[in-house]
Structures are given as C-alpha cells and as structure tokens.
Write a protein that holds these residues in place. Structure first.
Motif, PDB file in Angstrom:
ATOM      1  N   GLU A  98       0.817  -1.214   0.000  1.00  0.00           N
ATOM      2  CA  GLU A  98       0.000   0.000   0.000  1.00  0.00           C
ATOM      3  C   GLU A  98       0.851   1.264   0.000  1.00  0.00           C
ATOM      4  O   GLU A  98       0.409   2.316  -0.453  1.00  0.00           O
ATOM      5  CB  GLU A  98      -0.914   0.017   1.240  1.00  0.00           C
ATOM      6  N   ASN A  99       2.056   1.171   0.521  1.00  0.00           N
ATOM      7  CA  ASN A  99       2.862   2.384   0.714  1.00  0.00           C
ATOM      8  C   ASN A  99       4.049   2.527  -0.239  1.00  0.00           C
ATOM      9  O   ASN A  99       4.716   3.547  -0.234  1.00  0.00           O
ATOM     10  CB  ASN A  99       3.369   2.429   2.151  1.00  0.00           C
ATOM     11  N   LEU A 100       4.293   1.507  -1.031  1.00  0.00           N
ATOM     12  CA  LEU A 100       5.469   1.534  -1.897  1.00  0.00           C
ATOM     13  C   LEU A 100       5.185   2.361  -3.146  1.00  0.00           C
ATOM     14  O   LEU A 100       4.682   1.844  -4.141  1.00  0.00           O
ATOM     15  CB  LEU A 100       5.845   0.097  -2.276  1.00  0.00           C
TER      16      LEU A 100
ATOM     17  N   THR B 174      10.699   7.038   1.426  1.00  0.00           N
ATOM     18  CA  THR B 174      12.050   6.537   1.697  1.00  0.00           C
ATOM     19  C   THR B 174      11.969   5.098   2.201  1.00  0.00           C
ATOM     20  O   THR B 174      10.959   4.666   2.764  1.00  0.00           O
ATOM     21  CB  THR B 174      12.786   7.376   2.762  1.00  0.00           C
ATOM     22  N   THR B 175      13.061   4.389   2.030  1.00  0.00           N
ATOM     23  CA  THR B 175      13.079   2.997   2.478  1.00  0.00           C
ATOM     24  C   THR B 175      13.057   2.938   4.006  1.00  0.00           C
ATOM     25  O   THR B 175      12.554   1.968   4.577  1.00  0.00           O
ATOM     26  CB  THR B 175      14.286   2.250   1.899  1.00  0.00           C
ATOM     27  N   ALA B 176      13.545   4.003   4.680  1.00  0.00           N
ATOM     28  CA  ALA B 176      13.488   4.045   6.146  1.00  0.00           C
ATOM     29  C   ALA B 176      12.040   4.120   6.626  1.00  0.00           C
ATOM     30  O   ALA B 176      11.675   3.509   7.643  1.00  0.00           O
ATOM     31  CB  ALA B 176      14.279   5.226   6.688  1.00  0.00           C
ATOM     32  N   VAL B 177      11.205   4.863   5.904  1.00  0.00           N
ATOM     33  CA  VAL B 177       9.790   4.957   6.294  1.00  0.00           C
ATOM     34  C   VAL B 177       9.109   3.602   6.111  1.00  0.00           C
ATOM     35  O   VAL B 177       8.325   3.156   6.962  1.00  0.00           O
ATOM     36  CB  VAL B 177       9.074   6.076   5.497  1.00  0.00           C
ATOM     37  N   LEU B 178       9.432   2.920   5.029  1.00  0.00           N
ATOM     38  CA  LEU B 178       8.878   1.573   4.825  1.00  0.00           C
ATOM     39  C   LEU B 178       9.303   0.642   5.967  1.00  0.00           C
ATOM     40  O   LEU B 178       8.498  -0.136   6.490  1.00  0.00           O
ATOM     41  CB  LEU B 178       9.342   1.001   3.480  1.00  0.00           C
ATOM     42  N   ASP B 179      10.554   0.762   6.361  1.00  0.00           N
ATOM     43  CA  ASP B 179      11.080  -0.057   7.464  1.00  0.00           C
ATOM     44  C   ASP B 179      10.302   0.226   8.753  1.00  0.00           C
ATOM     45  O   ASP B 179       9.905  -0.706   9.468  1.00  0.00           O
ATOM     46  CB  ASP B 179      12.573   0.257   7.638  1.00  0.00           C
ATOM     47  N   ASP B 180      10.064   1.515   9.024  1.00  0.00           N
ATOM     48  CA  ASP B 180       9.285   1.898  10.220  1.00  0.00           C
ATOM     49  C   ASP B 180       7.868   1.348  10.163  1.00  0.00           C
ATOM     50  O   ASP B 180       7.352   0.846  11.162  1.00  0.00           O
ATOM     51  CB  ASP B 180       9.163   3.436  10.307  1.00  0.00           C
ATOM     52  N   LEU B 181       7.244   1.488   8.994  1.00  0.00           N
ATOM     53  CA  LEU B 181       5.858   1.019   8.856  1.00  0.00           C
ATOM     54  C   LEU B 181       5.774  -0.488   9.096  1.00  0.00           C
ATOM     55  O   LEU B 181       4.858  -0.968   9.776  1.00  0.00           O
ATOM     56  CB  LEU B 181       5.324   1.349   7.452  1.00  0.00           C
ATOM     57  N   ALA B 182       6.739  -1.212   8.557  1.00  0.00           N
ATOM     58  CA  ALA B 182       6.750  -2.669   8.764  1.00  0.00           C
ATOM     59  C   ALA B 182       6.916  -2.973  10.247  1.00  0.00           C
ATOM     60  O   ALA B 182       6.187  -3.799  10.815  1.00  0.00           O
ATOM     61  CB  ALA B 182       7.880  -3.316   7.958  1.00  0.00           C
ATOM     62  N   ASN B 183       7.848  -2.298  10.881  1.00  0.00           N
ATOM     63  CA  ASN B 183       8.116  -2.577  12.291  1.00  0.00           C
ATOM     64  C   ASN B 183       6.911  -2.248  13.172  1.00  0.00           C
ATOM     65  O   ASN B 183       6.565  -3.009  14.070  1.00  0.00           O
ATOM     66  CB  ASN B 183       9.347  -1.801  12.755  1.00  0.00           C
ATOM     67  N   GLU B 184       6.268  -1.104  12.884  1.00  0.00           N
ATOM     68  CA  GLU B 184       5.082  -0.730  13.677  1.00  0.00           C
ATOM     69  C   GLU B 184       3.999  -1.794  13.533  1.00  0.00           C
ATOM     70  O   GLU B 184       3.368  -2.190  14.515  1.00  0.00           O
ATOM     71  CB  GLU B 184       4.516   0.614  13.202  1.00  0.00           C
ATOM     72  N   TYR B 185       3.790  -2.233  12.309  1.00  0.00           N
ATOM     73  CA  TYR B 185       2.773  -3.259  12.067  1.00  0.00           C
ATOM     74  C   TYR B 185       3.106  -4.539  12.832  1.00  0.00           C
ATOM     75  O   TYR B 185       2.255  -5.120  13.519  1.00  0.00           O
ATOM     76  CB  TYR B 185       2.647  -3.543  10.566  1.00  0.00           C
ATOM     77  N   ILE B 186       4.355  -4.973  12.718  1.00  0.00           N
ATOM     78  CA  ILE B 186       4.778  -6.231  13.356  1.00  0.00           C
ATOM     79  C   ILE B 186       4.605  -6.136  14.875  1.00  0.00           C
ATOM     80  O   ILE B 186       4.089  -7.051  15.524  1.00  0.00           O
ATOM     81  CB  ILE B 186       6.243  -6.553  12.977  1.00  0.00           C
TER      82      ILE B 186
END
Ligand code: MF3
Ligand code: CO
Length: 254
Positions: A29-31, A36-48
């Motif tokens: 949904e966010n790609l 930035t790839t850092a924001v994607l990393d944060d979003l994944a971590n928050e979800y997990i």
C-alpha cells in the motif's frame, strides 16, 4: 539435523508468517515513488509490533534495520535508509518475524510503475521459480528436487540463480538445517519428510549469477550490476503436499 515440527509448532510458525504477510500488505500500500526505504522499514516494524511480533532481522549478526530492501541490482540485505523509491525500480523486500518463539520469513519483489518489460519478466520468472520449488516440496522427494525445479525454470528463461546464498530450514531459529541451494541436480540430499519447514528463496539475476557485498558489509549486489529479483516463502511439507505459512500468493499492482 533437520527437525520435524509438531502440529502445534507449525501453527506457531503460521502465526508468525501471517504477520509477515500482513507487513507485505502494508508495504504494497505504501510503496510509491518518493517514499524513503526508512519509512517503509518503520511502517513494517510498527505493524509487526502492533501484532505482538518482533522484526527478526534487527540485530541478527548486527543487522541494523528491521527489514531488508534491495533495489534493482541489489540482490538481498539492502539496508533501509534515506534513499527514495523511484518509478521504474525493482524493489525486493524481505521480512522476518519472531512470535512466541517461532520465526516466519518471506520476500517479495515489487515492480514500481514504469519498470521495463525485461525487469517485469525477471520478477515473473523469479516468482514462478519459487512456486516451482514449493510444488516439489513433498514427502518422498529429495531436497535438491527443489533446487533443480528452481534452476531449470530460471535458466530456461535466460536468467541465472545466485549460488552463494541459499534457502534454509526455519522454526525456533531463523536459519536451521537444511541449506537449500537454488541450483543443483535433482534426487540428491536429504529425503523430504512431513513436518519439515523450509524457507525457499530463489534469488534470480538478469545476467551473471556472481554477487559481491558492498562496503556497508551488508548490501549484496550483482557483480555485473544487472537486475536481481528475490521471492521467498516459509513452507511446511505435509502428506497432502506443500503448505505456505507466510500467506498466499498475492498480485501486486502498484
Ligand atoms: N531473510 C534473510 C534470509 O532468509 C535473512 C536476512 S539476513 C539479516 O536468510 F541479517 F538481514 F537478517
Ligand atoms: Co530466508
């Protein structure tokens, strides 16, 4: 030693795997160009973390981020940071989750709008190769049946499989026996048995199979800087055939 998992253990791996699958939905949904790839990393971590899991890669042999994002000629282990996603990129994302003592691990290569037909074909063939490998993960088969299913599909399409990195058993540890090469003659290696849980993960290069690691000590790139794609699922071998524990196949439209 390849451990055989009980039904209860398989369900725990599936629970971890479903969080991995959900994280991929968030990524999908966010790609978009500009993120930035850092924001994607944060979003994944928050979800997990919201789902009660832990991002499995963080701290693994000192890995500095939650997930891996590898763009274009990057094969695996790209470290998220301030780099922005751009139109036309091939973006491979790898996510591992630890939940209740068990791991799930999966990777998917996304096509950001405007990728070349050749890049699209590379991603398609890499994904097909994963499913060819999964398909033969059955009791009575041999480990390298998986390897051969992957290699033959990739090479008959004119691409190459990375040889220096392998798939792996998974369960209480992210990396367990056996190592699962993505190339090799069929009918060799251990017999596949009910209860084996395998992370099958072809890495497919557009041209040569050789890779090298960048100075950041993590990012693996193709030696010839051709494109690379990576797909992975955590799969259990059952009497009824292979079952994917990291969610089903999904079509990615960006
Ligand atoms: N998902 C990778 C694998 O399947 C592991 C990432 S390595 C890490 O082996 F260091 F980044 F965690
Ligand atoms: Co893996």
């Amino acid at each position: 030693m390849i451990s055989l998992k009980t039904k209860a253990e398989i369900e725990k791996i599936r629970s971890a795997g479903m969080i991995v699958a959900g994280a991929f939905e968030v990524m999908r949904e966010n790609l978009k160009p500009g993120i930035t790839t850092a924001v994607l990393d944060d979003l994944a971590n928050e979800y997990i973390e919201r789902r009660g899991g832990k991002a499995a890669f963080k701290g693994y042999h000192g890995y500095p981020a939650n997930i891996c994002i590898s763009i274009d000629e990057e094969v695996v282990h790209g470290i998220p940071g301030e780099r922005r996603i751009e139109a036309g990129q091939l973006v491979s994302i790898d996510v591992g989750v630890l939940l209740d003592g068990y791991y799930g691990d999966s990777a998917y290569t996304f096509l950001v709008d405007g990728v070349s037909p050749e890049a699209k074909k590379l991603a398609r063939v890499a994904e097909e190769a994963l499913y060819r490998g999964i398909e033969v993960a059955r009791p009575g088969g041999h480990l390298t049946d998986i390897s051969w299913a992957i290699q033959s599909h990739v090479e008959s399409n004119g691409f190459s499989v990375v040889r220096d990195l392998v798939g792996h058993g998974i369960g209480k540890k992210m990396h367990e026996d056996p190592r699962i090469p993505n190339y090799g003659k069929p009918g060799a290696g251990p017999l596949l048995k009910e209860g084996m849980v395998l992370a099958i993960e072809p890495m497919v290069n557009q041209r040569g199979y050789e890779i090298e690691t960048l100075k950041d000590q993590w990012t693996v790139v193709t030696k010839d800087r051709s494109l690379s794609a990576h797909f992975e699922h955590t799969v259990v071998v059952t009497a009824n055939g292979p079952v994917i524990l990291t969610g089903g196949r999904f079509t990615c439209k960006i």
